[in-house]
Design a protein around this motif. Structure first.
Motif, PDB file in Angstrom:
ATOM      1  N   VAL A   1      -5.240  -1.696  -5.378  1.00 18.24           N
ATOM      2  CA  VAL A   1      -5.924  -0.805  -6.351  1.00 18.24           C
ATOM      3  C   VAL A   1      -7.143  -1.446  -6.801  1.00 18.24           C
ATOM      4  O   VAL A   1      -7.786  -0.510  -7.541  1.00 18.24           O
ATOM      5  N   PHE A   2      -7.450  -2.719  -6.734  1.00 19.06           N
ATOM      6  CA  PHE A   2      -8.714  -3.201  -7.245  1.00 19.06           C
ATOM      7  C   PHE A   2      -9.710  -3.604  -5.912  1.00 19.06           C
ATOM      8  O   PHE A   2      -9.277  -4.129  -5.023  1.00 19.06           O
ATOM      9  N   ARG A   3     -10.870  -3.121  -5.973  1.00 23.11           N
ATOM     10  CA  ARG A   3     -11.799  -3.333  -5.056  1.00 23.11           C
ATOM     11  C   ARG A   3     -13.082  -3.912  -5.581  1.00 23.11           C
ATOM     12  O   ARG A   3     -13.662  -2.994  -6.770  1.00 23.11           O
ATOM     13  N   ASP A   4     -14.059  -4.785  -5.036  1.00 23.04           N
ATOM     14  CA  ASP A   4     -15.035  -5.352  -5.884  1.00 23.04           C
ATOM     15  C   ASP A   4     -14.836  -5.615  -7.188  1.00 23.04           C
ATOM     16  O   ASP A   4     -15.794  -5.083  -7.989  1.00 23.04           O
ATOM     17  N   GLY A   5     -13.738  -5.836  -7.709  1.00 24.25           N
ATOM     18  CA  GLY A   5     -13.452  -6.451  -9.054  1.00 24.25           C
ATOM     19  C   GLY A   5     -13.391  -5.206  -9.902  1.00 24.25           C
ATOM     20  O   GLY A   5     -13.616  -5.271 -11.212  1.00 24.25           O
ATOM     21  N   ARG A   6     -12.997  -3.947  -9.448  1.00 22.84           N
ATOM     22  CA  ARG A   6     -13.107  -2.763 -10.185  1.00 22.84           C
ATOM     23  C   ARG A   6     -11.879  -1.874  -9.826  1.00 22.84           C
ATOM     24  O   ARG A   6     -11.424  -1.950  -8.655  1.00 22.84           O
ATOM     25  N   LEU A   7     -11.020  -1.289 -10.927  1.00 20.50           N
ATOM     26  CA  LEU A   7     -10.070  -0.352 -10.561  1.00 20.50           C
ATOM     27  C   LEU A   7     -10.531   0.491  -9.766  1.00 20.50           C
ATOM     28  O   LEU A   7     -11.420   1.346 -10.230  1.00 20.50           O
ATOM     29  N   ASP A   8     -10.001   0.997  -8.523  1.00 22.93           N
ATOM     30  CA  ASP A   8     -10.131   2.301  -7.894  1.00 22.93           C
ATOM     31  C   ASP A   8      -9.139   3.157  -8.199  1.00 22.93           C
ATOM     32  O   ASP A   8      -8.166   3.016  -7.737  1.00 22.93           O
ATOM     33  N   GLU A   9      -9.347   4.014  -9.123  1.00 24.09           N
ATOM     34  CA  GLU A   9      -8.707   5.276  -9.559  1.00 24.09           C
ATOM     35  C   GLU A   9      -7.870   6.083  -8.522  1.00 24.09           C
ATOM     36  O   GLU A   9      -6.791   6.564  -8.593  1.00 24.09           O
ATOM     37  N   GLU A  10      -8.722   6.222  -7.319  1.00 28.08           N
ATOM     38  CA  GLU A  10      -8.339   7.162  -6.307  1.00 28.08           C
ATOM     39  C   GLU A  10      -7.153   6.461  -5.642  1.00 28.08           C
ATOM     40  O   GLU A  10      -6.209   7.053  -5.154  1.00 28.08           O
ATOM     41  N   ARG A  11      -7.264   4.918  -5.249  1.00 29.52           N
ATOM     42  CA  ARG A  11      -6.116   4.194  -4.753  1.00 29.52           C
ATOM     43  C   ARG A  11      -4.854   4.188  -5.639  1.00 29.52           C
ATOM     44  O   ARG A  11      -3.860   4.246  -5.190  1.00 29.52           O
ATOM     45  N   LEU A  12      -5.374   4.054  -6.998  1.00 29.12           N
ATOM     46  CA  LEU A  12      -4.051   4.005  -7.910  1.00 29.12           C
ATOM     47  C   LEU A  12      -3.178   5.253  -7.756  1.00 29.12           C
ATOM     48  O   LEU A  12      -2.143   5.388  -7.924  1.00 29.12           O
ATOM     49  N   ALA A  13      -4.099   6.502  -7.638  1.00 26.89           N
ATOM     50  CA  ALA A  13      -3.380   7.738  -7.644  1.00 26.89           C
ATOM     51  C   ALA A  13      -2.603   7.820  -6.312  1.00 26.89           C
ATOM     52  O   ALA A  13      -1.359   8.338  -6.417  1.00 26.89           O
ATOM     53  N   GLU A  14      -3.127   7.323  -5.249  1.00 22.62           N
ATOM     54  CA  GLU A  14      -2.285   7.286  -4.090  1.00 22.62           C
ATOM     55  C   GLU A  14      -1.135   6.546  -4.199  1.00 22.62           C
ATOM     56  O   GLU A  14       0.008   6.829  -3.721  1.00 22.62           O
ATOM     57  N   MET A  15      -0.862   5.273  -4.785  1.00 22.74           N
ATOM     58  CA  MET A  15       0.229   4.581  -5.129  1.00 22.74           C
ATOM     59  C   MET A  15       1.180   5.433  -6.035  1.00 22.74           C
ATOM     60  O   MET A  15       2.458   5.006  -5.617  1.00 22.74           O
ATOM     61  N   VAL A  16       0.755   5.871  -7.086  1.00 23.61           N
ATOM     62  CA  VAL A  16       1.536   6.647  -7.826  1.00 23.61           C
ATOM     63  C   VAL A  16       2.339   7.916  -7.034  1.00 23.61           C
ATOM     64  O   VAL A  16       3.443   7.848  -7.164  1.00 23.61           O
ATOM     65  N   LYS A  17       1.476   8.532  -6.106  1.00 23.95           N
ATOM     66  CA  LYS A  17       2.169   9.460  -5.391  1.00 23.95           C
ATOM     67  C   LYS A  17       3.163   8.893  -4.671  1.00 23.95           C
ATOM     68  O   LYS A  17       4.200   9.800  -4.086  1.00 23.95           O
ATOM     69  N   ALA A  18       2.906   7.527  -3.915  1.00 28.95           N
ATOM     70  CA  ALA A  18       3.768   7.320  -2.809  1.00 28.95           C
ATOM     71  C   ALA A  18       5.090   6.797  -3.675  1.00 28.95           C
ATOM     72  O   ALA A  18       6.225   7.088  -2.970  1.00 28.95           O
TER      73      ALA A  18
ATOM     74  N   ASN B   1       0.919  -1.310   0.181  1.00 29.71           N
ATOM     75  CA  ASN B   1      -0.031   0.198   0.029  1.00 29.71           C
ATOM     76  C   ASN B   1       0.899   1.344  -0.009  1.00 29.71           C
ATOM     77  O   ASN B   1       2.185   1.019   0.013  1.00 29.71           O
ATOM     78  N   PRO B   2       0.269   2.328  -0.081  1.00 28.80           N
ATOM     79  CA  PRO B   2       1.228   3.788  -0.110  1.00 28.80           C
ATOM     80  C   PRO B   2       1.885   3.794   1.105  1.00 28.80           C
ATOM     81  O   PRO B   2       3.118   4.652   1.171  1.00 28.80           O
ATOM     82  N   GLN B   3       1.473   3.283   2.162  1.00 31.83           N
ATOM     83  CA  GLN B   3       2.508   3.536   3.345  1.00 31.83           C
ATOM     84  C   GLN B   3       3.731   2.596   3.518  1.00 31.83           C
ATOM     85  O   GLN B   3       4.748   2.915   4.189  1.00 31.83           O
ATOM     86  N   ASN B   4       3.672   1.562   2.862  1.00 36.84           N
ATOM     87  CA  ASN B   4       4.848   0.649   2.992  1.00 36.84           C
ATOM     88  C   ASN B   4       5.352   0.332   1.482  1.00 36.84           C
ATOM     89  O   ASN B   4       6.468  -0.332   1.473  1.00 36.84           O
ATOM     90  N   ALA B   5       5.018   0.575   0.525  1.00 33.28           N
ATOM     91  CA  ALA B   5       5.663   0.451  -0.809  1.00 33.28           C
ATOM     92  C   ALA B   5       6.912   0.849  -1.070  1.00 33.28           C
ATOM     93  O   ALA B   5       7.939   0.351  -1.460  1.00 33.28           O
TER      94      ALA B   5
END
Length: 136
Positions: free
Chosen positions: A119-136, A98-102
């Protein structure tokens, strides 16, 4: 198996090594049996006697690229870090990233982080979480 035996296989096949960790030990688990319920332990096909770092060192010696370490549940961080240290830049890491440990795992030698579960929740890409990972 030693590195020499693995090197003999490389020209004929594309081998991507994998180190699956459960409770800090290299294991092969029947996938559908892995759960968060402590009263239902997973069914194990194989439990290694070698440490994750030994497998990683073997893969490094054989110059196997594109492999990964997957942390299946809690209690795997120390073993995963030991494997990354044994083959710096040679293994990807996944499982609870996740963004805290990557950054910690990248700094410890991971070539990449695998973030599918984050970055995937309920079978769908969560773009907000993806953006968090990119920032990390």
């Amino acid at each position: 198996i030693d590195a020499g035996q693995l090197l003999g296989v490389i020209p004929m096949t594309r081998f991507r090594p994998c180190i699956d960790l459960h409770a800090g030990v290299v294991k092969q688990i029947v996938g559908s049996t892995l759960s968060d319920d402590p009263d239902r332990p997973p069914v194990e096909n194989f439990v290694a006697k070698r440490s994750p770092a030994e497998f990683a060192a073997l893969y490094a010696q054989a110059q196997l690229e594109g492999g990964h370490v997957i942390m299946l549940g809690p209690g795997n961080e120390a073993s995963a870090l030991a494997a990354l240290a044994a083959y710096p830049g040679g293994l990807q890491i996944g499982g609870g990233i996740n963004p805290q440990n990557a950054t910690r795992y990248l700094d410890a030698g991971a070539s990449h982080v695998i973030v599918t579960s984050y970055v995937f929740r309920d079978g769908r890409l969560d773009e907000e979480r993806l953006a968090e990972m990119v920032k990390a």
